[in-house]
Design an enzyme around this catalytic site. Structure first.
Site, PDB file in Angstrom:
ATOM      1  N   ASP A 113       0.997  -0.977  -0.107  1.00 13.75           N
ATOM      2  CA  ASP A 113       0.006  -0.129   0.104  1.00 13.75           C
ATOM      3  C   ASP A 113       0.973   1.354  -0.127  1.00 13.75           C
ATOM      4  OD1 ASP A 113      -2.560  -1.271   0.100  1.00 13.75           O
ATOM      5  OD2 ASP A 113      -2.227  -1.534   2.072  1.00 13.75           O
ATOM      6  N   ASP A 150      -7.102  -1.486  -4.633  1.00 14.27           N
ATOM      7  CA  ASP A 150      -8.320  -0.816  -3.711  1.00 14.27           C
ATOM      8  C   ASP A 150      -9.004   0.003  -4.466  1.00 14.27           C
ATOM      9  OD1 ASP A 150      -7.130  -2.739  -1.700  1.00 14.27           O
ATOM     10  OD2 ASP A 150      -5.858  -0.969  -0.935  1.00 14.27           O
TER      11      ASP A 150
END
Length: 194
Positions: free
Chosen positions: A142, A161
Site C-alpha cells: 500500500d 483497492d
C-alpha cells in the site's frame, strides 16, 4: 387480484428484447479493464517499492496525499492481520463469481464495473501469492494515504483497492438505475388499482 396489485406496490419487469448469452464486446471490455487495472496496480507497486522508503512518507498536493510505503498483511486498517490466508480464498470466490456473471454479460457499463472489481481483486491477489512472507500469506503493498502520512485519517490504500471501490460503487449505481447485466433496463411499473 394478488397482494401486490391490491396494495399498489411497484413491480420490476425487464424490457422486452433482452438477449441470452454474452456479448463479445462486453467481455472484451471486462477483460481489457481488468488487465489495465492489474498492470497499473503492479506498476505503481513496483515504483513504490523501488523509490519509496518505509518510514519516510512523501507529501504531495499540499498534504492532501502522502505516499507512504507500507506492507499490509490484513485488509483495510490492517483488519484481520492474523488471518492473511483468508483474503486469497475470498478473492478466488469473487473471481469465480465474476466469471460466472460474464456468461450473460451484454452491458458495457457492467463490463467496466466487473472489470474494475476483477482487476482490483487480481492486483491484491498477486501480492498475497507472490510477495513475502510466502504464498497465501504475502503482504499487500500500500502507498496512498489521504490527509495524513500513516492512516491517521483514512486507510492507506493502493490502485487495486481504488479499482475495487470504484467498481463496487458503479455496480450499486447501475443496480439503483435498473440497468441489467444482459443490457436491458428494468422498467418500474405501478400496479393498477382494482
Amino acid at each position: 387480484m394478488n397482494a401486490d396489485e391490491a396494495s399498489g406496490a411497484t413491480t420490476v419487469q425487464p424490457e422486452p428484447g433482452a438477449r441470452p448469452g454474452f456479448s463479445r464486446r462486453a467481455l472484451a471490455v471486462l477483460i481489457g479493464t481488468a488487465v489495465l487495472a492489474v498492470a497499473l496496480d503492479q506498476w505503481v507497486k513496483w515504483l513504490s517499492t523501488e523509490h519509496l522508503t518505509e518510514g519516510r512518507p512523501v507529501r504531495i498536493l499540499g498534504g492532501l496525499i502522502y505516499l507512504s510505503l507500507l506492507r499490509n498483511s490484513g485488509a483495510a486498517f490492517s483488519f484481520g492481520s492474523g488471518h492473511t490466508w483468508v483474503f486469497p480464498v475470498i478473492t478466488l470466490v469473487v473471481i469465480g463469481w465474476i466469471c460466472w456473471m460474464a456468461t450473460k454479460l451484454r452491458s458495457i457499463p457492467w463490463a467496466i464495473s466487473l472489470g474494475l472489481v476483477l482487476g482490483g481483486a487480481f492486483g491484491n491477489l498477486a501480492d498475497r501469492l507472490f510477495r513475502a512472507p510466502g504464498p497465501f500469506r504475502g503482504h499487500v503493498v500500500d502507498m496512498i494515504s489521504a490527509f495524513a502520512p500513516y492512516a491517521e485519517k483514512f486507510a492507506v490504500f493502493n490502485i487495486a483497492d481504488s479499482c475495487l471501490t470504484v467498481g463496487v460503487c458503479l455496480a450499486v449505481l447501475l443496480e439503483l438505475m435498473g440497468r441489467q447485466r444482459d443490457g436491458s433496463k428494468a422498467v418500474r411499473k405501478k400496479a393498477e388499482p382494482a
